[in-house]
Each structure stands twice: as structure tokens, then as C-alpha cells.
Design an enzyme around this catalytic site. Sequence first.
Site, PDB file in Angstrom:
ATOM      1  N   GLY A 161       0.781  -1.229   0.000  1.00 51.01           N
ATOM      2  CA  GLY A 161       0.000   0.000   0.000  1.00 51.01           C
ATOM      3  C   GLY A 161       0.811   1.276   0.000  1.00 51.01           C
ATOM      4  N   PRO A 194       5.093  -4.672  -1.036  1.00 52.13           N
ATOM      5  CG  PRO A 194       7.217  -3.800  -1.470  1.00 52.13           C
ATOM      6  CD  PRO A 194       6.506  -4.836  -0.652  1.00 52.13           C
ATOM      7  N   GLY A 195       3.715  -3.333  -4.031  1.00 46.74           N
ATOM      8  CA  GLY A 195       3.483  -3.590  -5.454  1.00 46.74           C
ATOM      9  C   GLY A 195       3.699  -2.308  -6.229  1.00 46.74           C
ATOM     10  NE  ARG A 196      -0.624   2.411  -5.598  1.00 49.00           N
ATOM     11  CZ  ARG A 196      -1.703   2.405  -6.384  1.00 49.00           C
ATOM     12  NH1 ARG A 196      -1.660   3.036  -7.534  1.00 49.00           N
ATOM     13  NH2 ARG A 196      -2.809   1.797  -6.007  1.00 49.00           N
ATOM     14  NE  ARG A 211      -3.788   3.332 -10.632  1.00 49.86           N
ATOM     15  CZ  ARG A 211      -3.435   4.552 -10.267  1.00 49.86           C
ATOM     16  NH1 ARG A 211      -2.989   5.415 -11.154  1.00 49.86           N
ATOM     17  NH2 ARG A 211      -3.519   4.921  -9.023  1.00 49.86           N
ATOM     18  CB  CYS A 264     -17.218   3.578 -27.565  1.00 50.62           C
ATOM     19  SG  CYS A 264     -16.371   3.214 -29.100  1.00 50.62           S
ATOM     20  CE1 TYR A 307      -2.478  -3.278  -8.211  1.00 50.92           C
ATOM     21  CE2 TYR A 307      -1.160  -1.378  -7.581  1.00 50.92           C
ATOM     22  CZ  TYR A 307      -1.619  -2.654  -7.324  1.00 50.92           C
ATOM     23  OH  TYR A 307      -1.231  -3.295  -6.184  1.00 50.92           O
TER      24      TYR A 307
END
Length: 444
Positions: A259, A302-304, A340, A371, A401
Site C-alpha cells: 500500500g 509492496p506492489g505499486r 485507473r 467509446c 495497475y
Amino acid sequence: MTTLHEPAVPSTSVELSVWPASTAEPRPGDLAVGGVPLAEIADRFGTPVYVLDESEVRDRCRTYRHAFPDAEVLYAAKAFLCRAMVHWMDEEGLGLDVCSAGELELAVTTGFPPERMVLHGNAKSPRDLETALRLGVGRIVIDSPSEIARLAAAVGPGGHQRVMVRVVPGISAGGHEKIRTGMDDQKFGLSISDGYAQHAITRILDQPQLELTGLHCHLGSQITSVKPYLAAVRRMVGLMARLREQHGLVLPELDLGGGHGIAYRPGEEALDLTMLARRVRTELAEACAAARLPVPRLIIEPGRAIAGPAGIALYHVLAVKRTGDQLFVAVDGGMSDNPRPALYGVRYAPRLIGRHSTADPARVTVVGRHCEAGDILAADVELPGDVRPGDRLAVPVAGAYHLSMASGYNLVGRPPVAAVRDGHARLLVRRESLDDIRSRDVGL
Ligand SMILES: *Cc1c(COP(=O)(O)O)cnc(C)c1O
């Protein structure tokens, strides 16, 4: 576009603060990352294309290992995964946090040691569990009461599986309501306050083939303050103290999830990892001392913060038009490669690349090609006033993401991923072709 491999002067300007450290401006208006001009990548691989700065990914892994030398650092694969990422994580000594049989298989078939993986998920499918057990995943994080008996049965009476329990500590944190997972009344985990977590733990202890190694929590994503993590440490240690009283149980591990927030635009705040590490370590030591518990080994996920700032999305401008008082700049990607903005209303700072403009800046809205009126990449941003079809735009902080959430909307095909390093670009994931789309479509 000609090749520009002149010695690049690293740029330190404020506008480039959210770009990879290797970013340079070899000529005005021309940005290079990892020693490769972005316009050249756009032309070589076509657009939209995602660029990953390998050194930036690795440096971020090293920053974590350095800030948390005693902790186990697991990269949250859902931020973005491909074989090269798996390989880099392995080489940098990180573990992997996965949440599907797909992520698991991709990692294991790339050679990643399964024992360094943790499987998450609020609704693990039979295939997820079967794959995890077959491949020998290190730990499975239990997220619901029904999973306990199901997992125990799948492991079998003679088997053994290490597990953790996902606990809801009752803490609200995260950059948007849809990515807050630390309070009750959202779908993840088992609550401390209503006793579900404690109840689930009792049931796990009744299953001899399941070895409970620790508690897990994940507060949410894009958290920029240390405070919620300290509160989580106190709640989790509180629960650990009660478990020792009730069951004589001393858990060796504590997983605080991920996070960690990053800056998407110049001037935005990011979570200070050195401070996080120092204060979490102190808080954990103090809380454990007060409860007379041994300090558990810390795990973080941790990812982001690993993938996000290392990625850049490149687009071509297809149309520029004025409607009402808005100047719209439409590009050849959009919500199918980056959902996102539509999901969380996030803001980006795109830049014109590949040409130097001396035009005055104009306020524009960068939109995608899909569209939906909500297909907006960046609302109300500044671009040179002479921006026109054929121009190339780069969106920094696009590594997490985006592609992992990419969809097949409008059948445009998902973009390729190229890695840059030491002046070279190479393809990691190729573009999804019409043939790929057609070959899945087997009925008539
Ligand atoms: C999504 C997730 C992470 C990573 O979150 P980031 O915000 O990308 O750091 C870590 N752990 C769990 C359990 C998650 O669901």
C-alpha cells in the site's frame, strides 16, 4: 526519428521528479529513459506501448531490501507481472505475493522458487488452491472461515501447509475509497472487532496439517502516511498477545501488506520508506516488549511502489479538437490499457515527447480512443498549445495497475511492454494481435 545516443545529462528538474532516475533530456523536448529516447521506442514498437526501466525496478527492490534488512519483502504481482519481472524479483532477493493460479504458474514456470511465494485472495478458486498445493507455495493466506476446512481437506491428513490469516485491523487508510481494505465492511479479511479473526484462528489450530505462521493485514493502497501502519502494528500485536493468552500461541511472522504510496504528479507526496522502516521497527519492538512477546519477523508486500514509477506509457495523438470550452487531445490508447482514471479518478501529468515546442502551454484534457465519455487519461493538464495529431505523448508512473488491469474493450488489443536498460530497448511482452483475439473466438 533518428537515434540519439549522445551522452545524456541527467535532468533534475521538478517536472521530471516523478520519472525514473535514469530520465534525461538529451535534446530539448526529447526524453530518454534507460538511455533510450522514448520517441524511438514509440516508433520501433508502435503505440500504445509501455516502457519499463529495468534499473528503476531493481533500484526500488534494493531500496526496500536496504530499508528493511531484517524483513521479507514480497513483490505484489498484481501490480504488474511478466516473466522478466519474475526474474528481476528473484535476482533482487524478493519474494512474490500472488493471488491466482495464473500468477503462480507464470512465476513458477519462470523458475521462481514457490516457497518464496504467498497466495492471497478473498475467494480462492479450487484451481487456485490446487495449483498452490501442487506447486508447493510457501504460505496461503486464509481470508474466510469456509476456506479453512476446504484447504485442510485439499492438503490431506498426512500433508502440511503453512498459512497466515488475513485480519481486518479496523484502520481506514488509502488513496481512494475503492482501495481501502483496512476497515470492517469491505470484502477482505476477518475482523478483529467482531471476533471472526479469533474464531478462524481457533479453527486453524484444530487442523494439524495447517501450520499458522503469522497474521497478515493489508490496509489499502496509495497510503502516503506512516501513521496507519503504526496503528496496524499496535492492533496486530494486541491480537498476538491475546492469542498467546488464549492458546499459548507465539506467532513467528507478521505481514503488514503493502500500500506504499507514490507520487503520480510533480509535487505529490510519496510514502517515505526509510521513515516507514524505522518507525515500524520501533513500534513493533515497543509493542512486543510491552506485551512480553518476541518480535516477529516482518513481511511487507509492496506492489505499486516497485513497479509504478518504473513504467511509462507512450501514445500517439490521433485527434485534437475543441468542444465547448474544452480542448481535447485524443490518443491511441485509453481506458483499455489504463482504467485507473475511470476507476479512481486519479490524475497524471503527460508530456509531449520527440519534438521541441516553443508554443505557449494550453490547458487540455487528454482522452482515450474508447467509446465512453469517461475514457479520460488526464483532465485539465498543460501541454504545448501547438499539440497536434502525430505527436507523441508520454505518461509517467504507468508501471503499476495499468496493464495488469487492461481489458479487451473495443478489441484494440493490449499494448506491448518494452524494457530499457543501458541504452537498449527490448520487447518483454508483445502486442495482442487481432489473431490472438480471433483465435480465442471459437464458436459460431
Ligand atoms: C494489492 C496488495 C498489495 C500491494 O499493494 P500496493 O498498493 O500495490 O503496494 C499487497 N498485499 C496485498 C494482500 C494486496 O492485496
